[in-house]
Design a protein around this motif. Structure first.
Motif, short mmCIF file in Angstrom:
data_model
loop_
_atom_site.label_atom_id
_atom_site.label_comp_id
_atom_site.label_asym_id
_atom_site.label_seq_id
_atom_site.Cartn_x
_atom_site.Cartn_y
_atom_site.Cartn_z
N ALA A 29 -0.07 3.67 -11.00
CA ALA A 29 1.29 3.87 -10.47
C ALA A 29 2.35 3.75 -11.55
CB ALA A 29 1.57 2.85 -9.36
N GLY A 30 1.98 3.36 -12.75
CA GLY A 30 2.94 3.18 -13.83
C GLY A 30 3.60 4.48 -14.24
N THR A 31 4.90 4.42 -14.52
CA THR A 31 5.67 5.61 -14.90
C THR A 31 6.14 5.59 -16.35
OG1 THR A 31 7.76 4.61 -14.21
CG2 THR A 31 6.53 5.84 -12.54
N GLY A 32 5.85 4.51 -17.05
CA GLY A 32 6.36 4.36 -18.40
C GLY A 32 7.57 3.44 -18.45
N LEU A 33 8.47 3.61 -17.49
CA LEU A 33 9.67 2.77 -17.43
C LEU A 33 9.68 1.89 -16.18
CD1 LEU A 33 12.38 5.38 -18.50
CD2 LEU A 33 11.34 3.60 -19.91
N GLY A 34 8.73 2.10 -15.30
CA GLY A 34 8.66 1.35 -14.06
C GLY A 34 7.37 1.67 -13.36
N TYR A 35 7.44 1.78 -12.04
CA TYR A 35 6.25 2.16 -11.29
C TYR A 35 6.66 2.96 -10.06
CZ TYR A 35 7.55 -2.20 -8.85
OH TYR A 35 8.23 -3.20 -8.20
N ASN A 36 5.68 3.61 -9.47
CA ASN A 36 5.86 4.60 -8.42
C ASN A 36 5.68 3.94 -7.05
OD1 ASN A 36 6.36 7.33 -7.96
ND2 ASN A 36 4.21 7.80 -7.62
N VAL A 37 6.71 4.01 -6.21
CA VAL A 37 6.67 3.38 -4.89
C VAL A 37 6.49 4.45 -3.81
CG1 VAL A 37 7.96 2.01 -3.20
CG2 VAL A 37 8.11 1.46 -5.64
N ASN A 84 -1.84 6.74 -6.85
CA ASN A 84 -0.80 6.77 -7.89
C ASN A 84 0.48 6.09 -7.48
OD1 ASN A 84 -2.25 8.45 -9.88
ND2 ASN A 84 -2.17 10.00 -8.27
N SER A 85 0.44 5.23 -6.48
CA SER A 85 1.65 4.55 -6.04
C SER A 85 1.29 3.18 -5.50
CB SER A 85 2.37 5.38 -4.96
OG SER A 85 1.57 5.49 -3.80
N TYR A 102 10.12 17.59 -8.78
CA TYR A 102 8.79 18.18 -8.86
C TYR A 102 7.97 17.44 -9.94
CZ TYR A 102 11.59 21.90 -6.78
OH TYR A 102 12.46 22.61 -6.00
N PRO A 103 6.82 16.90 -9.57
CA PRO A 103 6.30 16.73 -8.21
C PRO A 103 7.02 15.58 -7.52
CG PRO A 103 4.81 15.70 -9.76
CD PRO A 103 5.87 16.35 -10.59
N SER A 104 6.78 15.43 -6.22
CA SER A 104 7.47 14.40 -5.45
C SER A 104 6.54 13.27 -5.02
CB SER A 104 8.12 15.01 -4.21
OG SER A 104 7.15 15.59 -3.37
N THR A 105 5.28 13.31 -5.45
CA THR A 105 4.34 12.28 -5.01
C THR A 105 3.51 11.69 -6.15
OG1 THR A 105 2.68 13.97 -4.48
CG2 THR A 105 4.12 13.25 -2.69
N LEU A 106 3.83 12.03 -7.38
CA LEU A 106 3.08 11.52 -8.53
C LEU A 106 4.00 10.65 -9.39
CD1 LEU A 106 0.95 14.64 -9.54
CD2 LEU A 106 0.17 12.55 -8.42
N PRO A 107 3.45 9.84 -10.29
CA PRO A 107 4.29 8.91 -11.06
C PRO A 107 5.01 9.55 -12.24
CG PRO A 107 2.00 8.57 -11.61
CD PRO A 107 2.01 9.58 -10.51
N PHE A 108 5.50 10.75 -12.05
CA PHE A 108 6.34 11.40 -13.06
C PHE A 108 7.12 12.50 -12.36
CE2 PHE A 108 2.30 13.63 -13.08
CZ PHE A 108 2.66 14.97 -13.02
#
Length: 839
Positions: A821-829, A689-690, A445-451
């Motif tokens: 799309a950045g997550t801090g440690l990577g990015y959101n695909v 965001n991806s 949760y959530p399943s579609t945002l970059p965190f």
């Protein structure tokens, strides 16, 4: 509430102008780090060393400093931690202060200068206490006058004091407000914490929070996740070996156990453990009201499984015989420390040591690993189910204000000596502790945002090779259950089964396999792909079980893995089959089971064969005929229809024409009512965001072509200069064609895939996102066949890999990770999913 309390404390300390920077004059406690991080999470403060200062948005917000300070002063009145504090009507002084605060809010809202986030802070500081205070007025016909005045100002009640639809929605949510409000006693003494005069001591007298409110509202905040975790328990009790008891460590008021009892009944015993006697008293009442027979309630600490072991033994229970579950408990463990060797320290949280000093991310992660290792010896039979909350990096949180609770959560948990880490960090620590998550059961949760703010997982002890239990039987051997039923469990190899040529090069397949599994370990799939594969496998298992209910003796349930590659989906499906004893159960009913892997002959498929060749229900088929032509799937299957086709990471590789042919071929091989389940990580469109899976690779090629076309190559960085010099003689047109075949320069769309499939089937599509980490981004580009085809201008592998590493690290990853799309440690695909059925 948290922001207003911090601004009040900084004002009291004389630090509003300068901010809580490195030279603020306060001791460098862990509490100061938490405050800095909180302000960074709303974009108000840059806490980087050497540049710590208010940001422009922070300066703009401080134009409303007087209102924020006064709001914080009102909250500081709620400093009592005694049970029942919120049930007591406000005294006259607090009521007068509330009335004055409502007046200030009315004045602020009437002003010409507005700030939406500041407005939310000012409203929240009044709304939360007001909504919680209504508990003391339950049954009253009329709201307190000033509360009504506030709610009318916000449109929550109408002119006749009736709740509006918006007001009813928030009123139904009001219990969740208490989780943060329970920490107001701690926020009221924030100045003392920041001056180093006071230290929070969790587990002691708990002066820093109101325990009763925390227990009651904590369960309300978790209740939605309890229901979402039901499939985990249903699967265990339907197909696994049920535990003797379920033990909820940190059970709170017993809500999760009561919920499970409503689903599982009296088939299992229920044990609640908590460090709070208040929680256990509430749990006893709730479980008795729910009709739970003889619940066992114990005082205990999540950090001490050995103590729990002894307590359970005293009641005739073995800790290994139970299923251990926890909700938001592991980040609240007592810090004990651990070995910091080989721990990345990737978490972004600000943490406080037991003595109040700062605690590094490396130390926190080492402690988490050691904590999970202490539990590992006790969960070998049934694993454990963890509902856990995670922190969100400040640079990500500041882009999603209003859509997450992390600004408050990370702050009050950090100040209270709790240790939430990012989802990806938590999963990495669990892997290092020797645990693995059952991917098809996971919820995020959530399943579609970059965190990811919350996750639910079932963890089991990792095994070196989870397929070994069936591989040792050999393809032609039958397990006892199958032999007793007179049913051949294994698929007998046929003359036309595919196998790689002797001496086939597996280097390319191993490269992809290690991108999918940590160090090639089949028990440890990487989260970027296993989560999406788990969605597919979950649907496939549901289809298999549904087919099994209708099958007759002598039937064979067949699954086809289309474009199997190195076997990721088949491996994960086989692991579930083993865990649930599926083939043996089917064989006991006289029903066969076959898994058919189908692909073009290449190094990836050769690796898949190597990994799965000894799994008795697996067979391998080539999509290419003897004359080099593509074969229809019905021909591949010698006329046998299949019940399920899974296409894992395939359809984004197919252009429009091949996709139409694939859709027709899949529909033809499916039995009536059969299902196609697919996912694809490179189908447009991506959300804001991806990114699509191959967008970084497309960016890699763009940077490479720019270097190749540089007017003066001598000014390029060394890796690129050497690559350009080496590539000068390459045929660029041929190389571009090879690159475009490898990765579509313009991605296929989900609409194109659906259009092809809907000619033969009906179905639906969904989307989710999954994080791809920095190291995985680089590994993707370095898969041998990917790099050789995609940067074909560079024929020397060593030079090519040096260029790829430079471009990815210096240009591609920084550009994408700095975006939305950045997550801090990577990015959101972005991943697309579909379930289609043949009529």
């Amino acid at each position: 509430m948290v922001i207003s309390s911090i601004i009040r404390a900084l004002d009291s300390l004389g630090l509003l102008e300068s901010g809580p920077g490195r030279e603020c004059g306060l001791p460098e406690t862990g509490y100061l780090g938490v405050v800095r991080r909180c302000l960074a999470s709303v974009g108000w403060f840059d806490g980087n060393a050497g540049s710590a200062a208010w940001t422009p948005s922070g300066r703009a917000a401080l134009r409303h400093r007087d209102h924020l300070v006064e709001a914080g002063r009102f909250l500081a009145r709620f400093s009592g931690s005694a049970p029942g504090s919120w049930k007591t009507p406000w005294d006259a002084e607090t009521s007068d202060a509330f009335s004055a605060a409502v007046g200030r809010l009315e004045e602020w809202r009437a002003g010409s200068e507005q700030d939406e986030f500041v407005g939310a802070c000012l409203e929240g500081t009044l709304l939360v206490p007001a909504m919680l205070s209504l508990r003391a007025h339950e049954g009253s016909e009329r709201l307190p006058q000033d509360v009504e005045r506030l709610l009318a100002l916000l449109g929550w009640v109408d002119s006749e004091c009736g709740w509006t639809s918006k007001g009813r929605a928030f009123r139904n949510f009001s219990d969740e407000f208490g989780l943060a409000a329970s920490y107001l006693p701690m926020l009221a003494r924030l100045e003392e914490l920041l001056r180093g005069e006071l230290v929070v001591s969790p587990g002691g007298d708990e002066w820093h929070r109101e325990q009763e409110l925390n227990v009651q509202t904590g369960s309300a905040a978790r209740s939605r996740y309890f229901a979402d975790a039901d499939p985990i328990f249903r699967e265990m009790f339907a197909h696994g070996r049920p535990p003797a008891f379920i033990a909820d460590m940190g059970c709170g008021d017993g809500s999760w156990l009561a919920h499970l009892h409503s689903m599982l009944g009296d088939s299992v015993r229920y044990v609640g453990i908590d460090s709070s006697r208040i929680a256990l008293d509430d749990a006893r009442q709730k479980l008795q009201a729910a009709g739970v027979p003889d619940p066992l309630l114990l005082l205990g600490d999540v950090a001490s499984p050995q103590e729990l072991r002894a307590q359970l033994a005293g009641h005739g229970l073995s800790i290994e015989d139970g299923l251990h579950i926890r909700s938001f408990a592991d980040h609240g463990r007592t810090y004990r420390g651990g070995s910091s060797s080989d721990v990345p320290g990737s978490a972004s949280g600000a943490y406080v040591a037991p003595d109040g000093m700062p605690l590094s991310a490396t130390a926190v992660e080492a402690d988490l690993i050691a904590h999970l290792e202490r539990w590992k010896p006790h969960i070998g039979k049934h694993g454990m189910v963890l509902l856990e909350a995670h922190c969100v990096p400040p640079q990500v949180a500041s882009q999603h204000l209003g859509t997450l609770h992390s600004v408050a959560f990370d702050t009050y948990r950090g100040l209270a000596h709790q240790y939430p880490v990012e989802y990806s960090t938590f999963m990495d620590c669990s892997r290092r502790a020797g645990l693995t998550a059952v991917s098809h059961l996971e919820r995020r949760y959530p399943s579609t945002l970059p965190f990811v703010a919350v996750s639910v997982n079932r963890f089991v002890c990792a095994q070196p090779n989870p397929l070994e239990v069936v591989q040792l039987r050999g393809r032609n051997e039958q397990p006892p259950a199958a032999a007793a039923a007179g049913q051949d469990l294994a698929t007998t190899p046929q003359a036309n089964d595919w196998h790689p040529e002797p001496g086939s090069d597996l280097d390319d397949g191993r490269g992809l396999h290690e991108l999918l599994y940590f160090d090639g370990d089949l028990s440890q799939p990487r989260r970027w792909s296993s989560g999406a594969t788990g969605v597919v496998v979950r649907e496939v298992m549901a289809a298999i079980n549904a087919r099994a209910e209708q099958a007759r003796r002598g039937d064979v349930i067949r699954v086809l893995d289309y474009g199997a590659g190195t076997g990721l989906a088949s491996i994960e499906l086989s692991k579930i089959c083993i865990a649930q004893d599926l083939p043996e159960r089917l064989a006991g009913l006289g029903i066969g089971f076959e898994l058919h892997l189908v692909d073009l002959p290449h190094g990836w498929f050769a690796q898949g064969y190597e990994l799965l060749k000894d799994v008795p229900w697996a067979r391998f088929h080539s999509l290419r005929g003897d004359g080099g032509q593509f074969r229809d799937l019905l021909d591949v299957m010698d006329g046998d229809h299949v019940d399920v086709v899974m296409a894992n990471m395939v359809f984004h590789l197919l252009r429009e024409g091949p996709m139409r042919h694939a859709a027709a071929s899949i529909a033809a091989v499916l039995a009536p009512g059969g299902k196609l389940v697919f996912n694809a990580p490179d189908l447009a469109p991506a959300t804001r965001n991806s990114v699509l899976f191959h967008d970084p690779n497309r960016l890699l090629r763009r940077h490479w072509l720019n270097a190749l076309d540089a007017a003066d190559p001598s000014v390029l960085p060394t890796p690129l200069r050497e690559a350009v010099a080496h590539a000068r003689s390459a045929q660029s047109l041929n190389a571009q064609e090879r690159a475009d075949r490898r990765i579509l320069p313009t991605p296929q769309s989900i609409e194109g895939v659906v259009t092809a499939l809907e000619q033969f089937m009906t179905g639906t599509t969904t989307s989710q996102t999954f994080e791809l980490l920095a190291e995985e981004n680089l590994s993707t580009a370095l898969v041998p066949s990917n790099q050789a085809e995609y940067l074909a201008e560079i024929t020397d592998r060593t030079i090519r890999e040096a260029a790829i590493r430079h471009i990815v690290r210096e240009y591609v990853f920084p550009e994408i990770s700095a975006g939305p799309a950045g997550t801090g440690l990577g990015y959101n695909v972005e991943w697309k999913f579909g379930v289609f059925e043949r009529p």
